[in-house]
Design a protein around this motif. Structure first.
Motif, PDB file in Angstrom:
ATOM      1  N   PRO A  79      17.842  72.552  -5.255  1.00  0.00           N
ATOM      2  CA  PRO A  79      17.807  71.152  -5.714  1.00  0.00           C
ATOM      3  C   PRO A  79      18.906  70.323  -5.071  1.00  0.00           C
ATOM      4  CG  PRO A  79      18.748  72.585  -7.395  1.00  0.00           C
ATOM      5  CD  PRO A  79      18.269  73.469  -6.304  1.00  0.00           C
ATOM      6  N   PRO A  80      18.691  69.018  -4.940  1.00  0.00           N
ATOM      7  CA  PRO A  80      19.710  68.151  -4.324  1.00  0.00           C
ATOM      8  C   PRO A  80      21.036  68.170  -5.071  1.00  0.00           C
ATOM      9  CG  PRO A  80      17.593  67.029  -4.427  1.00  0.00           C
ATOM     10  CD  PRO A  80      17.455  68.294  -5.221  1.00  0.00           C
ATOM     11  N   LEU A  81      21.014  68.399  -6.411  1.00  0.00           N
ATOM     12  CA  LEU A  81      22.258  68.401  -7.183  1.00  0.00           C
ATOM     13  C   LEU A  81      23.216  69.502  -6.764  1.00  0.00           C
ATOM     14  CD1 LEU A  81      21.040  67.561 -10.804  1.00  0.00           C
ATOM     15  CD2 LEU A  81      22.328  66.101  -9.234  1.00  0.00           C
ATOM     16  N   ASP A  82      22.694  70.545  -6.068  1.00  0.00           N
ATOM     17  CA  ASP A  82      23.579  71.627  -5.639  1.00  0.00           C
ATOM     18  C   ASP A  82      24.599  71.148  -4.616  1.00  0.00           C
ATOM     19  OD1 ASP A  82      22.251  73.327  -7.307  1.00  0.00           O
ATOM     20  OD2 ASP A  82      21.982  74.902  -5.796  1.00  0.00           O
ATOM     21  N   ALA A  83      24.375  69.971  -4.046  1.00  0.00           N
ATOM     22  CA  ALA A  83      25.364  69.423  -3.104  1.00  0.00           C
ATOM     23  C   ALA A  83      26.655  69.052  -3.825  1.00  0.00           C
ATOM     24  CB  ALA A  83      24.799  68.194  -2.388  1.00  0.00           C
ATOM     25  N   LEU A  84      26.566  68.849  -5.160  1.00  0.00           N
ATOM     26  CA  LEU A  84      27.739  68.448  -5.937  1.00  0.00           C
ATOM     27  C   LEU A  84      28.410  69.616  -6.631  1.00  0.00           C
ATOM     28  CD1 LEU A  84      26.181  65.266  -7.599  1.00  0.00           C
ATOM     29  CD2 LEU A  84      27.459  65.432  -5.455  1.00  0.00           C
ATOM     30  N   ARG A  85      27.823  70.831  -6.464  1.00  0.00           N
ATOM     31  CA  ARG A  85      28.348  71.998  -7.161  1.00  0.00           C
ATOM     32  C   ARG A  85      29.086  72.923  -6.205  1.00  0.00           C
ATOM     33  NH1 ARG A  85      22.758  73.523 -10.287  1.00  0.00           N
ATOM     34  NH2 ARG A  85      22.693  71.729 -11.686  1.00  0.00           N
ATOM     35  N   GLU A  86      30.103  73.571  -6.741  1.00  0.00           N
ATOM     36  CA  GLU A  86      30.767  74.643  -5.990  1.00  0.00           C
ATOM     37  C   GLU A  86      31.340  75.616  -6.995  1.00  0.00           C
ATOM     38  OE1 GLU A  86      34.023  75.501  -2.487  1.00  0.00           O
ATOM     39  OE2 GLU A  86      33.856  73.491  -3.341  1.00  0.00           O
ATOM     40  N   ALA A  87      30.932  76.872  -6.912  1.00  0.00           N
ATOM     41  CA  ALA A  87      31.411  77.889  -7.836  1.00  0.00           C
ATOM     42  C   ALA A  87      31.584  79.184  -7.084  1.00  0.00           C
ATOM     43  CB  ALA A  87      30.428  78.086  -8.988  1.00  0.00           C
ATOM     44  N   ALA A  88      32.593  79.936  -7.469  1.00  0.00           N
ATOM     45  CA  ALA A  88      32.819  81.214  -6.810  1.00  0.00           C
ATOM     46  C   ALA A  88      31.825  82.250  -7.265  1.00  0.00           C
ATOM     47  CB  ALA A  88      34.247  81.703  -7.086  1.00  0.00           C
ATOM     48  N   ALA A  89      31.320  82.102  -8.513  1.00  0.00           N
ATOM     49  CA  ALA A  89      30.378  83.081  -9.036  1.00  0.00           C
ATOM     50  C   ALA A  89      29.023  82.887  -8.378  1.00  0.00           C
ATOM     51  CB  ALA A  89      30.252  82.947 -10.547  1.00  0.00           C
ATOM     52  N   ASP A  90      28.325  83.980  -8.118  1.00  0.00           N
ATOM     53  CA  ASP A  90      26.993  83.916  -7.511  1.00  0.00           C
ATOM     54  C   ASP A  90      25.986  83.421  -8.544  1.00  0.00           C
ATOM     55  OD1 ASP A  90      27.795  84.871  -5.101  1.00  0.00           O
ATOM     56  OD2 ASP A  90      27.420  86.978  -5.615  1.00  0.00           O
ATOM     57  N   PRO A  91      25.196  82.404  -8.194  1.00  0.00           N
ATOM     58  CA  PRO A  91      24.169  81.951  -9.116  1.00  0.00           C
ATOM     59  C   PRO A  91      22.969  82.904  -9.100  1.00  0.00           C
ATOM     60  CG  PRO A  91      24.079  80.672  -7.091  1.00  0.00           C
ATOM     61  CD  PRO A  91      25.231  81.622  -6.964  1.00  0.00           C
ATOM     62  N   ARG A  92      22.690  83.478 -10.255  1.00  0.00           N
ATOM     63  CA  ARG A  92      21.509  84.321 -10.459  1.00  0.00           C
ATOM     64  C   ARG A  92      21.276  85.307  -9.320  1.00  0.00           C
ATOM     65  NH1 ARG A  92      15.699  81.647 -11.047  1.00  0.00           N
ATOM     66  NH2 ARG A  92      15.967  81.719  -8.806  1.00  0.00           N
ATOM     67  N   PRO A  93      22.096  86.384  -9.251  1.00  0.00           N
ATOM     68  CA  PRO A  93      21.915  87.367  -8.174  1.00  0.00           C
ATOM     69  C   PRO A  93      20.588  88.106  -8.251  1.00  0.00           C
ATOM     70  CG  PRO A  93      23.513  88.150  -9.789  1.00  0.00           C
ATOM     71  CD  PRO A  93      23.225  86.732 -10.135  1.00  0.00           C
ATOM     72  N   MET A  94      20.013  88.203  -9.468  1.00  0.00           N
ATOM     73  CA  MET A  94      18.712  88.867  -9.617  1.00  0.00           C
ATOM     74  C   MET A  94      17.610  87.806  -9.671  1.00  0.00           C
ATOM     75  SD  MET A  94      18.651  92.178  -9.653  1.00  0.00           S
ATOM     76  CE  MET A  94      17.114  92.515 -10.498  1.00  0.00           C
ATOM     77  N   THR A  95      16.728  87.829  -8.675  1.00  0.00           N
ATOM     78  CA  THR A  95      15.593  86.904  -8.650  1.00  0.00           C
ATOM     79  C   THR A  95      14.463  87.457  -9.517  1.00  0.00           C
ATOM     80  OG1 THR A  95      14.624  87.977  -6.724  1.00  0.00           O
ATOM     81  CG2 THR A  95      16.209  86.201  -6.307  1.00  0.00           C
ATOM     82  N   PRO A  96      13.515  86.619  -9.926  1.00  0.00           N
ATOM     83  CA  PRO A  96      12.375  87.119 -10.717  1.00  0.00           C
ATOM     84  C   PRO A  96      11.611  88.229 -10.004  1.00  0.00           C
ATOM     85  CG  PRO A  96      12.488  84.729 -10.816  1.00  0.00           C
ATOM     86  CD  PRO A  96      13.504  85.147  -9.822  1.00  0.00           C
ATOM     87  N   ALA A  97      11.468  88.115  -8.689  1.00  0.00           N
ATOM     88  CA  ALA A  97      10.736  89.155  -7.949  1.00  0.00           C
ATOM     89  C   ALA A  97      11.431  90.501  -8.064  1.00  0.00           C
ATOM     90  CB  ALA A  97      10.593  88.753  -6.482  1.00  0.00           C
ATOM     91  N   ARG A  98      12.770  90.487  -8.009  1.00  0.00           N
ATOM     92  CA  ARG A  98      13.515  91.743  -8.145  1.00  0.00           C
ATOM     93  C   ARG A  98      13.316  92.343  -9.542  1.00  0.00           C
ATOM     94  NH1 ARG A  98      18.172  93.106  -4.922  1.00  0.00           N
ATOM     95  NH2 ARG A  98      18.303  91.858  -3.041  1.00  0.00           N
ATOM     96  N   TRP A  99      13.312  91.466 -10.565  1.00  0.00           N
ATOM     97  CA  TRP A  99      13.129  91.958 -11.923  1.00  0.00           C
ATOM     98  C   TRP A  99      11.753  92.583 -12.123  1.00  0.00           C
ATOM     99  CZ3 TRP A  99      16.756  93.226 -14.925  1.00  0.00           C
ATOM    100  CH2 TRP A  99      17.955  92.503 -15.022  1.00  0.00           C
ATOM    101  N   VAL A 100      10.764  92.102 -11.383  1.00  0.00           N
ATOM    102  CA  VAL A 100       9.400  92.627 -11.548  1.00  0.00           C
ATOM    103  C   VAL A 100       9.179  93.876 -10.692  1.00  0.00           C
ATOM    104  CG1 VAL A 100       6.949  92.145 -11.220  1.00  0.00           C
ATOM    105  CG2 VAL A 100       8.453  90.390 -12.193  1.00  0.00           C
ATOM    106  N   VAL A 101       9.480  93.758  -9.393  1.00  0.00           N
ATOM    107  CA  VAL A 101       9.160  94.841  -8.462  1.00  0.00           C
ATOM    108  C   VAL A 101      10.092  96.036  -8.643  1.00  0.00           C
ATOM    109  CG1 VAL A 101       8.887  95.462  -6.035  1.00  0.00           C
ATOM    110  CG2 VAL A 101       8.251  93.170  -6.817  1.00  0.00           C
ATOM    111  N   GLY A 102      11.389  95.788  -8.906  1.00  0.00           N
ATOM    112  CA  GLY A 102      12.342  96.887  -9.053  1.00  0.00           C
ATOM    113  C   GLY A 102      11.959  97.869 -10.147  1.00  0.00           C
ATOM    114  N   PRO A 103      11.783  97.407 -11.393  1.00  0.00           N
ATOM    115  CA  PRO A 103      11.367  98.356 -12.444  1.00  0.00           C
ATOM    116  C   PRO A 103      10.026  99.018 -12.172  1.00  0.00           C
ATOM    117  CG  PRO A 103      12.245  96.350 -13.420  1.00  0.00           C
ATOM    118  CD  PRO A 103      12.108  96.092 -11.943  1.00  0.00           C
ATOM    119  N   LEU A 104       9.103  98.277 -11.570  1.00  0.00           N
ATOM    120  CA  LEU A 104       7.808  98.889 -11.258  1.00  0.00           C
ATOM    121  C   LEU A 104       7.974 100.064 -10.300  1.00  0.00           C
ATOM    122  CD1 LEU A 104       5.377  95.833 -10.894  1.00  0.00           C
ATOM    123  CD2 LEU A 104       5.402  97.571 -12.698  1.00  0.00           C
ATOM    124  N   CYS A 105       8.793  99.879  -9.263  1.00  0.00           N
ATOM    125  CA  CYS A 105       9.041 100.983  -8.325  1.00  0.00           C
ATOM    126  C   CYS A 105       9.719 102.155  -9.029  1.00  0.00           C
ATOM    127  CB  CYS A 105       9.907 100.504  -7.158  1.00  0.00           C
ATOM    128  SG  CYS A 105       9.051  99.399  -5.999  1.00  0.00           S
TER     129      CYS A 105
END
Length: 831
Positions: free
Chosen positions: A425-451
């Motif tokens: 989103p364009p608002l991310d141009a105004l943000r800066e954080a050292a923490a990683d935003p959402r390291p687990m994507t929805p695809a990882r949450w679905v495919v990882g447990p299935l595997c």
């Protein structure tokens, strides 16, 4: 495109990982493809003066070992018909048989090449060979010896030494030479009369033309033939009648021609109809000897594996690099969105950036790979992956194909990252954080447990699977579990880091490492995932192969009674005389083609007993049972019908039939129950030693494949780890300035960064080793059930430690380099 070019030009360091990955991938593909395309079948040199060759019709099984033969009478009749064609100067049947020179009771030369070293005297015309001394053979017991070894039949010295060519261990490879050292021929000044001319040759040893008898080994046993002359080609030449009696049929009729070979070939097709296959031009290359074709096939499998792995690894590294780059450029991409860039424009920009890098890397990598290919020709010949005489040729298709493939796989690798980047989103141009935003994507949450669930279920279900499927199921479960661990690594890393870093949590460095790692989970996951996959694959593949070798040794040894065995020593088999000298009946091995109606089955049969016994697989394929009649075609082209006496574990034929229709048949091995009698071309050893030698011979080839595959995988992992940390550390310069502003010295910051890199690699190695170890235990359990015996679990500690150390060393270097380079930066710049 202009924005992409400007980005690449001014921030090339951000794309260094992609560039190196594509460069290496394209170089591997270009080099492998060049080697593969350069290794093409070639017609034997002994047919150089026969531009048209005729072979029997194919049996239709699709197996190259099932080449049909004509009987001697059939071949003579066809040759008479072919000789009447206008433009044919001679139609010569070429029967061949096994013969090998003996010196002090030891066989010389290459065991597999010697299977086709015996020829009829008339066949010298097909190679254009000339009599260089003496005279032609006139009766049984006379021989003309060749004094040259052509490139296609050159002995495979290193392959024999390493046991990779299918020949028995113990081949006297030290006696093998090539055409360049084939020997010296001293022609008689009197014009060819026999006058005691001495000939020294690699395969023939030292003989005296005109009086000396040479000691040779045939399938029947040792013989002594009178040397009547020499020719400037390879092999041993006897009278046509004797060759016909010793050969197992005729597989080739060569035509020497005057005029246009293609016109002669068309005329020959019209004359023969369905009775033969006419080959001219490049079609003649299909007659390359089977032993040489097998070498080419082995080399091709390795090259294909390298190309495939190189392509997939390139996709993986490019995808990982682009994903991390997009995460680091989140504010920048948000700013582009804020000033009006559409999601499509963001995707196109990232694709254009990657395409430019891929083209540059491809244009540099493809020539580098092709330039390295000739350097690999020698090692491939020495390790038995290419036949002697192999040389690398210019292959423009490999150059162009590698560049295109590099571009395609790079665009495939950036697709997912570009899609995610376009959603910033364009608002991310105004943000800066050292923490990683959402390291687990929805695809990882679905495919990882299935595997993970699928892999666990497959391991749990292994006891209920058929025995022959359990090992394969275990490998499949391991791959699923490794994929699950890689996908879920951001979740698994947090508790594992807490446990590993707990002893140092009260120190300042330990606290910084622990918190920095937990804050930058995405960065740690990007470093640990490739290490996890590589260590896991190393443990799984190397451990599975080693465990299977142990199981095979136990299983094979159990098939034989305790005692000793007699096996070939530098020969393709035991001669009939060697077996009968032990008071045993030869169990000759031949190849047959069986037919019932429209069903066919081919395979090896052993001469034993007085009835046809079918193995269970062939019986099922033919739909035959005891009492049914089966049409059998022998290797000499003769056909007959035999009743099936029984169905058992292996196919057997009446011994008398094997002797009659396959004079070249030999016995594979002999179990002894008394003191052996020494005979040429044999050796005696304990059964267990023999079994382990056989397993080690196959294992050397497997180990070679593993070394290449694990080496390439480790190389790409090193690139991924190094690039990830290089980019991540460079992006953390502000953080490091703040640490120095707070009083930390460069050495302290360096220790923090180094510890973080080692911790990330250690986490990946632990996860990969645990998952692979669990899977390997499942594979071992499957093997134990399969053979009914306990098996030791073999863990490849050395290979695992080597791969982990390589990743750790590069990780430390990649993490420290940007920090040391920026050590002069003023801490005042920290914000």
């Amino acid at each position: 495109m202009s924005a992409a070019w400007a980005m690449v030009r001014h921030r090339f360091a951000s794309f260094a990982g992609t560039f190196v990955a594509v460069f290496l991938g394209v170089a591997v593909v270009a080099g492998s493809a060049t080697l593969y395309l350069s290794s093409r079948p070639q017609a034997p040199a002994r047919y150089d003066q026969a531009p048209v060759l005729v072979t029997p019709p194919a049996p239709g099984t699709g197996d190259l070992r099932d080449r049909r033969s004509w009987t001697s009478a059939q071949a003579s009749g066809l040759a008479d018909r072919l000789s009447m064609i206008e433009g044919v100067t001679a139609a010569v049947p070429d029967p061949w048989f096994y013969v090998q020179r003996l010196e002090s009771g030891r066989p010389l030369g290459d065991a597999q090449a010697s299977l086709i070293d015996g020829h009829a005297w008339s066949s010298v015309a097909l190679g254009g060979y000339r009599l260089t001394s003496g005279r032609a053979p006139a009766k049984a017991g006379e021989v003309v010896i060749g004094t040259a070894t052509p490139p296609d039949a050159a002995t495979r010295t290193s392959a024999a030494n390493a046991g990779l060519d299918g020949s028995p261990t113990g081949v006297r490879a030290d006696t093998a030479v090539t055409e360049a050292t084939a020997g010296r021929v001293f022609e008689d000044a009197a014009g060819g009369a026999m006058a005691g001319i001495t000939v020294e040759d690699s395969a023939a040893g030292k003989v005296t033309v005109g009086g000396e008898k040479v000691a040779l080994l045939t399938s029947a046993g040792p013989v002594k033939w009178l040397v009547t002359g020499t020719v400037d080609g390879p092999g041993f030449y006897v009278t046509d009648r004797e060759a016909a009696g010793r050969a197992s049929g005729v597989q080739v009729i060569g035509l020497t021609v005057s005029g246009d070979p293609e016109r002669v070939a068309e005329a020959a097709r019209a004359v023969l109809g369905p009775d033969g296959v006419v080959r001219a031009g490049a079609e003649r290359d299909a007659l390359e000897p089977g032993s040489v074709t097998r070498i080419r096939w082995i080399g091709a499998q390795l090259l294909i594996a390298l190309v495939t792995l190189g392509a997939f690894a390139t996709v993986f590294v490019v995808s990982s690099t682009c994903a991390l780059s997009a995460a680091q450029r989140r504010r920048e991409l948000g700013l582009l969105r804020a000033v009006g860039a559409t999601p499509g424009q963001v995707r196109r920009m990232m694709h254009a950036e990657t395409a430019l890098i891929a083209l540059l890397a491809g244009v540099l990598g493809a020539p580098a790979g092709m330039a390295a290919a000739p350097l690999l020709a020698g090692p491939m010949v020495r390790t038995g992956l290419e036949p002697a005489g192999f040389s690398v040729t210019w292959q423009p298709a490999a150059l162009a194909g590698a560049i295109v493939l590099g571009l395609v796989v790079s665009l495939a690798g950036v697709t997912a990252a570009a899609r995610r980047a376009s959603r910033i989103p364009p608002l991310d141009a105004l943000r800066e954080a050292a923490a990683d935003p959402r390291p687990m994507t929805p695809a990882r949450w679905v495919v990882g447990p299935l595997c993970g669930v699928a892999g666990g279920a497959l391991l749990a279900s292994m006891p209920a699977l058929p025995l022959e499927m359990r090992s394969t199921a275990g490998l499949g479960a391991a791959m699923l579990l490794l994929s699950a661990a890689a996908l879920l690594s951001p979740v698994l890393i947090v508790p594992l880091v807490r446990v590993v870093a707990r002893p140092w949590r009260r120190t300042a460095t330990g606290m910084l490492v622990r918190e920095g790692t937990l804050t930058g989970v995405r960065r740690v996951a990007s470093t640990a995932a490739p290490v996890l996959a590589t260590v896991g694959l190393t443990v799984l593949l190397a451990g599975t192969v080693a465990t299977i070798e142990v199981a095979a040794g136990i299983d094979e040894t159990a098939k034989y009674p305790e005692g000793i065995v007699m096996v070939p020593d530098g020969t393709p088999g035991l001669s009939a005389a060697a077996v009968t000298a032990q008071g045993a009946e030869p169990e000759l091995v031949t190849r047959i083609l069986m037919t019932v109606g429209d069903a066919t089955a081919s395979g090896y049969a052993t001469g034993r007993g007085d009835a046809l016994v079918l193995d269970r697989f062939s019986a099922e394929k033919l739909g035959a049972a005891a009492g049914d009649t089966v049409a059998v075609r022998f290797v000499d082209g003769a056909e007959t019908e035999l009743p099936v006496g029984a169905v058992a574990d292996e196919t057997t034929l009446p011994s008398v039939m094997v002797r009659e229709h396959d004079p070249d048949a030999m016995t594979g091995m002999l179990v002894l129950d008394k003191t052996p009698v020494a005979t040429p071309g044999t050796r005696v050893l304990p059964i267990h030693d023999f079994v382990m030698e056989e397993i080690d011979e196959e294992g050397q080839l497997v180990d070679l494949f593993l070394l290449a595959l694990i080496g390439l995988t480790a190389g790409y992992t090193a690139i991924a780890v190094g690039n990830t940390l290089l980019m991540a550390t460079a992006a953390r310069r502000g953080e490091f300035r703040a640490l120095r502003l707070a009083g930390a010295g460069t050495g302290q910051v360096l220790r923090v960064v180094t510890a973080e890199a080692v911790l990330a690699v250690a986490v990946g190695a632990i996860l990969g080793g645990l998952v692979a170890g669990i899977s390997l235990a499942g594979v071992r359990a499957a093997l134990e059930d399969e053979i009914g015996r306990d098996i030791a679990l073999v863990l490849p500690w050395a290979a695992t430690a080597g791969v982990t150390a390589l990743c750790a060393a590069l990780a430390v270097a990649a993490a420290a380099f940007p920090l040391l380079r920026g050590a002069r930066d003023s801490p005042a710049g920290a914000s």
